[in-house]
Scaffold this motif. Sequence first.
Motif, short mmCIF file in Angstrom:
data_model
loop_
_atom_site.label_atom_id
_atom_site.label_comp_id
_atom_site.label_asym_id
_atom_site.label_seq_id
_atom_site.Cartn_x
_atom_site.Cartn_y
_atom_site.Cartn_z
N THR A 51 -12.84 -77.41 96.99
CA THR A 51 -13.07 -75.99 97.28
C THR A 51 -13.97 -75.82 98.50
O THR A 51 -13.89 -74.80 99.18
N THR A 117 -11.83 -68.21 101.32
CA THR A 117 -12.87 -67.26 100.94
C THR A 117 -14.21 -67.70 101.54
O THR A 117 -15.12 -68.14 100.82
N CYS A 126 -10.72 -70.68 97.30
CA CYS A 126 -10.38 -70.59 95.88
C CYS A 126 -8.92 -71.03 95.77
O CYS A 126 -8.12 -70.74 96.66
N LEU A 134 -7.62 -69.56 88.39
CA LEU A 134 -8.27 -69.57 89.71
C LEU A 134 -9.46 -70.52 89.66
O LEU A 134 -10.36 -70.35 88.83
N SER A 136 -12.55 -71.36 91.53
CA SER A 136 -13.27 -70.56 92.52
C SER A 136 -14.40 -71.29 93.24
O SER A 136 -15.06 -70.69 94.11
N THR A 139 -17.61 -69.81 95.36
CA THR A 139 -17.43 -68.45 95.87
C THR A 139 -17.86 -67.44 94.83
O THR A 139 -18.62 -66.51 95.12
N VAL A 140 -17.37 -67.60 93.60
CA VAL A 140 -17.74 -66.66 92.55
C VAL A 140 -17.96 -67.39 91.23
O VAL A 140 -17.23 -68.34 90.91
N SER A 161 -14.89 -61.72 101.36
CA SER A 161 -14.21 -62.56 100.38
C SER A 161 -14.27 -61.93 98.99
O SER A 161 -13.28 -61.94 98.25
N LEU A 165 -11.14 -60.81 96.58
CA LEU A 165 -11.02 -61.26 95.19
C LEU A 165 -11.02 -60.07 94.23
O LEU A 165 -10.33 -60.09 93.20
N VAL A 177 -10.74 -67.81 85.29
CA VAL A 177 -11.49 -68.27 86.45
C VAL A 177 -12.35 -69.48 86.06
O VAL A 177 -13.16 -69.40 85.14
N PRO A 179 -15.12 -71.66 87.60
CA PRO A 179 -16.06 -71.75 88.73
C PRO A 179 -16.61 -73.15 88.95
O PRO A 179 -16.49 -74.02 88.08
N ALA A 187 -10.98 -62.73 85.11
CA ALA A 187 -11.12 -61.71 86.15
C ALA A 187 -11.64 -60.41 85.55
O ALA A 187 -12.50 -59.73 86.13
#
Length: 198
Positions: A51, A117, A126, A134, A136, A139-140, A161, A165, A177, A179, A187
């Motif tokens: 990532t 992103t 992502c 996803l 991620s 990023t998140v 970004s 998203l 998601v 991470p 989400a």
Amino acid sequence: MEVIRLLAKALDENCYVVREDERITIIDPGYGVSTELAAFEDKKHLRALLTHGHADHIFDLDQIETDEIIIHPMDKPMLLDAEKSFLNLFGKNALLLGGKKVLSTEVLRDRWKCLHTPGHTEGSCCFLFDERFLFSGDTVFSASVGRTDLPGGDHDQMTSSINRLKELFTKMPDLIVFPGHGRQTTARIILRENPFFM
């Protein structure tokens, strides 16, 4: 298809193993997961998907037998520079990749899509798999987003970004998601509970 989470405990980073019929994709092999990943080094096509290029997400990359490594071109220099990746802070020099193929995220096809992103790093991505999951990276997270105060970070890019998203999450609220740090989420939960998405 199966998603397995391996926790790189030393730096509290999530590595994921995605088992498909034809291959195994390892996402972000962090510090100390190579022993567990050895169990997946069988006759299937094995690849590493990154990532971004920070040390906690790539530390064990050169200790696993992958056929190819996929990373965004803007973060590729981190694989070859211990200072840019912060590997040097953990007593490790640049990765010894030998003759391994390092490919751009543009090669992803079929069930895999790359969403560039930037914000945490210039090449942060992502990865959307099967329109259901996803990955991620940094990023998140469930209740936050990646920091932007490190070299290559950019607050304005992170904001852009996040907005991209947010659109995706609104269209796909059931998206699971995974991470780079912390627990998995959806989400829908991010839209409802993550202050950066409100």
